[in-house]
Design a protein around this motif. Structure first.
Motif, PDB file in Angstrom:
ATOM      1  N   TYR A   1      48.652  45.408  -5.125  1.00  0.00           N
ATOM      2  CA  TYR A   1      50.023  46.267  -5.039  1.00  0.00           C
ATOM      3  C   TYR A   1      50.051  46.587  -3.238  1.00  0.00           C
ATOM      4  O   TYR A   1      49.045  47.510  -3.002  1.00  0.00           O
ATOM      5  CB  TYR A   1      49.978  47.502  -5.611  1.00  0.00           C
ATOM      6  CG  TYR A   1      49.996  47.516  -7.051  1.00  0.00           C
ATOM      7  CD1 TYR A   1      48.768  47.168  -7.864  1.00  0.00           C
ATOM      8  CD2 TYR A   1      51.198  47.236  -7.899  1.00  0.00           C
ATOM      9  CE1 TYR A   1      48.646  46.910  -9.027  1.00  0.00           C
ATOM     10  CE2 TYR A   1      51.231  46.951  -9.156  1.00  0.00           C
ATOM     11  CZ  TYR A   1      49.926  46.842  -9.784  1.00  0.00           C
ATOM     12  OH  TYR A   1      49.823  46.615 -11.028  1.00  0.00           O
ATOM     13  N   SER A   2      50.568  46.222  -2.552  1.00  0.00           N
ATOM     14  CA  SER A   2      50.700  46.573  -1.199  1.00  0.00           C
ATOM     15  C   SER A   2      52.127  46.578  -0.600  1.00  0.00           C
ATOM     16  O   SER A   2      53.105  46.214  -0.976  1.00  0.00           O
ATOM     17  CB  SER A   2      50.166  45.514  -0.180  1.00  0.00           C
ATOM     18  OG  SER A   2      50.755  44.241  -0.633  1.00  0.00           O
ATOM     19  N   PRO A   3      52.175  47.538   0.479  1.00  0.00           N
ATOM     20  CA  PRO A   3      53.367  48.025   0.975  1.00  0.00           C
ATOM     21  C   PRO A   3      54.064  46.602   1.745  1.00  0.00           C
ATOM     22  O   PRO A   3      53.323  45.908   2.499  1.00  0.00           O
ATOM     23  CB  PRO A   3      53.256  49.096   1.822  1.00  0.00           C
ATOM     24  CG  PRO A   3      51.936  49.170   2.377  1.00  0.00           C
ATOM     25  CD  PRO A   3      51.053  48.382   1.145  1.00  0.00           C
ATOM     26  N   ASP A   4      55.328  46.641   1.339  1.00  0.00           N
ATOM     27  CA  ASP A   4      56.065  45.507   2.218  1.00  0.00           C
ATOM     28  C   ASP A   4      55.874  45.671   3.754  1.00  0.00           C
ATOM     29  O   ASP A   4      56.383  46.488   4.170  1.00  0.00           O
ATOM     30  CB  ASP A   4      57.370  45.371   1.549  1.00  0.00           C
ATOM     31  CG  ASP A   4      58.126  44.235   2.272  1.00  0.00           C
ATOM     32  OD1 ASP A   4      57.763  43.466   3.053  1.00  0.00           O
ATOM     33  OD2 ASP A   4      59.207  43.681   1.407  1.00  0.00           O
ATOM     34  N   PRO A   5      55.562  44.699   4.675  1.00  0.00           N
ATOM     35  CA  PRO A   5      55.490  45.017   5.927  1.00  0.00           C
ATOM     36  C   PRO A   5      56.935  45.121   6.737  1.00  0.00           C
ATOM     37  O   PRO A   5      56.900  45.810   7.482  1.00  0.00           O
ATOM     38  CB  PRO A   5      54.695  43.869   6.748  1.00  0.00           C
ATOM     39  CG  PRO A   5      54.425  42.930   5.518  1.00  0.00           C
ATOM     40  CD  PRO A   5      54.734  43.480   4.188  1.00  0.00           C
TER      41      PRO A   5
ATOM     42  N   GLU B   1      58.926  49.513  -0.038  1.00  0.00           N
ATOM     43  CA  GLU B   1      58.876  48.914  -0.965  1.00  0.00           C
ATOM     44  C   GLU B   1      57.414  48.410  -1.269  1.00  0.00           C
ATOM     45  O   GLU B   1      56.544  48.405  -0.357  1.00  0.00           O
ATOM     46  CB  GLU B   1      59.565  47.733  -0.905  1.00  0.00           C
ATOM     47  CG  GLU B   1      61.090  47.801  -0.699  1.00  0.00           C
ATOM     48  CD  GLU B   1      61.736  48.344  -2.082  1.00  0.00           C
ATOM     49  OE1 GLU B   1      62.406  49.603  -2.101  1.00  0.00           O
ATOM     50  OE2 GLU B   1      61.392  48.028  -3.070  1.00  0.00           O
ATOM     51  N   ILE B   2      57.175  48.236  -2.424  1.00  0.00           N
ATOM     52  CA  ILE B   2      55.756  47.723  -3.034  1.00  0.00           C
ATOM     53  C   ILE B   2      55.618  46.331  -3.315  1.00  0.00           C
ATOM     54  O   ILE B   2      56.692  45.919  -4.250  1.00  0.00           O
ATOM     55  CB  ILE B   2      55.081  48.707  -4.080  1.00  0.00           C
ATOM     56  CG1 ILE B   2      55.135  50.203  -3.655  1.00  0.00           C
ATOM     57  CG2 ILE B   2      53.767  48.144  -4.339  1.00  0.00           C
ATOM     58  CD1 ILE B   2      54.696  51.065  -4.675  1.00  0.00           C
ATOM     59  N   VAL B   3      54.858  45.470  -2.734  1.00  0.00           N
ATOM     60  CA  VAL B   3      54.958  44.050  -3.233  1.00  0.00           C
ATOM     61  C   VAL B   3      53.565  44.118  -4.143  1.00  0.00           C
ATOM     62  O   VAL B   3      52.580  44.285  -3.760  1.00  0.00           O
ATOM     63  CB  VAL B   3      54.607  43.060  -1.858  1.00  0.00           C
ATOM     64  CG1 VAL B   3      54.279  41.933  -2.295  1.00  0.00           C
ATOM     65  CG2 VAL B   3      55.677  43.249  -0.670  1.00  0.00           C
TER      66      VAL B   3
END
Lengths: 184, 95
Positions: free
Chosen positions: B50-54, B59-61
């Motif tokens: 789970y990572s933030p959308d650059p 949004e979380i990717v």
């Protein structure tokens, strides 16, 4: 002529005296100005501290700088089972009861909560906080029993010893925004 | 209580069960812990990242990583053994 001879005699005496005196001192004790055996009255604070340090060190068996195996500047044993606040290097803040630790400052926290920062999509939409990861909030999310890596720990402090105070920097107020103290 | 829990022992006990990893930045992972080493590099199975959308920070990717992965322990900050991850805890975000 006689005075020359006398002078020579005196110098021999002086040398003999200092030799005997030096060899009578125990070898491991350095000569310091405040040493009582010198009969010197001058006790400058530096030399005094040095003398104390020497005796303290030999009394405690070389702790402090020589070091036992488990010497840490932070006594985590005192904080066991207490609520502590842990700040991590990337800006995360967690709070929980300290259940365990090791010498590398890896920590085990129970009933741990993490303080939410301003970025997470769901939280910001609900709470309306701006998307600023620097801005720590008072909202938390429950994590439970966690292990915190010692390499990422930047601060460990007991909750009991802290209280929230009014921002002391806002009084005359031209300083750039200082962060308030948290915790209570 | 004189018996304190050693952190790496707790991780050792968690081998075989789900674990939730919080990294130094905004990234999180969940997976089944297969093993770790002295530097707490981790081997995870069925991992999800789970990572933030650059591009869009709010949004979380979610990335499903198909095989076993080796996670570098350098940026591992917090480990929650036995937890299923963000879904688990966001639900109880009542405080």
């Amino acid at each position: 002529m006689q005075t020359a001879g006398r002078l020579i005699q005196l110098s021999y005496l002086l040398r003999a005296f200092t030799f005997a005196w030096r060899s009578s001192r125990p070898a491991h004790r350095p000569i310091i100005a405040s040493d009582p055996s010198l009969g010197g009255h001058r006790r400058g604070s530096f030399e005094g501290a040095l003398a104390e340090n020497h005796s303290a060190m030999s009394a405690k068996g070389g702790r402090g700088s020589g070091g036992g195996k488990r010497d840490s500047i932070l006594e985590l044993a005192k904080l066991i089972d207490q609520n502590v606040r842990v700040k991590c290097l990337g800006g995360r803040e967690l709070r929980g009861a300290l259940r365990g630790y090791d010498e590398l400052v890896n920590l085990v926290l129970d009933d741990c909560d993490e303080f939410i920062r301003g970025w997470l999509g769901v939280e910001t939409r609900i709470s309306g906080y701006s998307n600023d990861p620097e801005k720590i909030t008072n909202k938390t999310r429950k994590l439970g029993l966690v292990v915190i890596r010692g390499t990422q720990v930047s601060l460990v402090s007991p909750e009991d010893g802290t209280e929230e105070i009014a921002n002391p920097f806002l009084d005359g107020g031209e300083e750039d925004g200082e962060d308030e103290q948290e915790e209570e | 209580m004189s018996n304190r829990i050693l952190p790496l022992e707790l991780i050792d006990k968690a081998i075989g069960s789900p674990i939730w990893i919080l990294m130094r930045g905004q990234t999180e992972l969940t997976g089944i812990l297969r093993g770790f080493d002295d530097y707490v590099n981790l081997v995870l199975d069925d991992a999800v990242e789970y990572s933030p959308d650059p591009r869009n920070k709010s949004e979380i990717v979610t990335k499903r990583l198909e095989t076993e992965i080796l996670l570098n322990g350098n940026h591992v900050a917090v480990m929650v053994p036995g937890s299923k991850g963000p879904a688990d805890s966001m639900a109880s975000q009542a405080t």
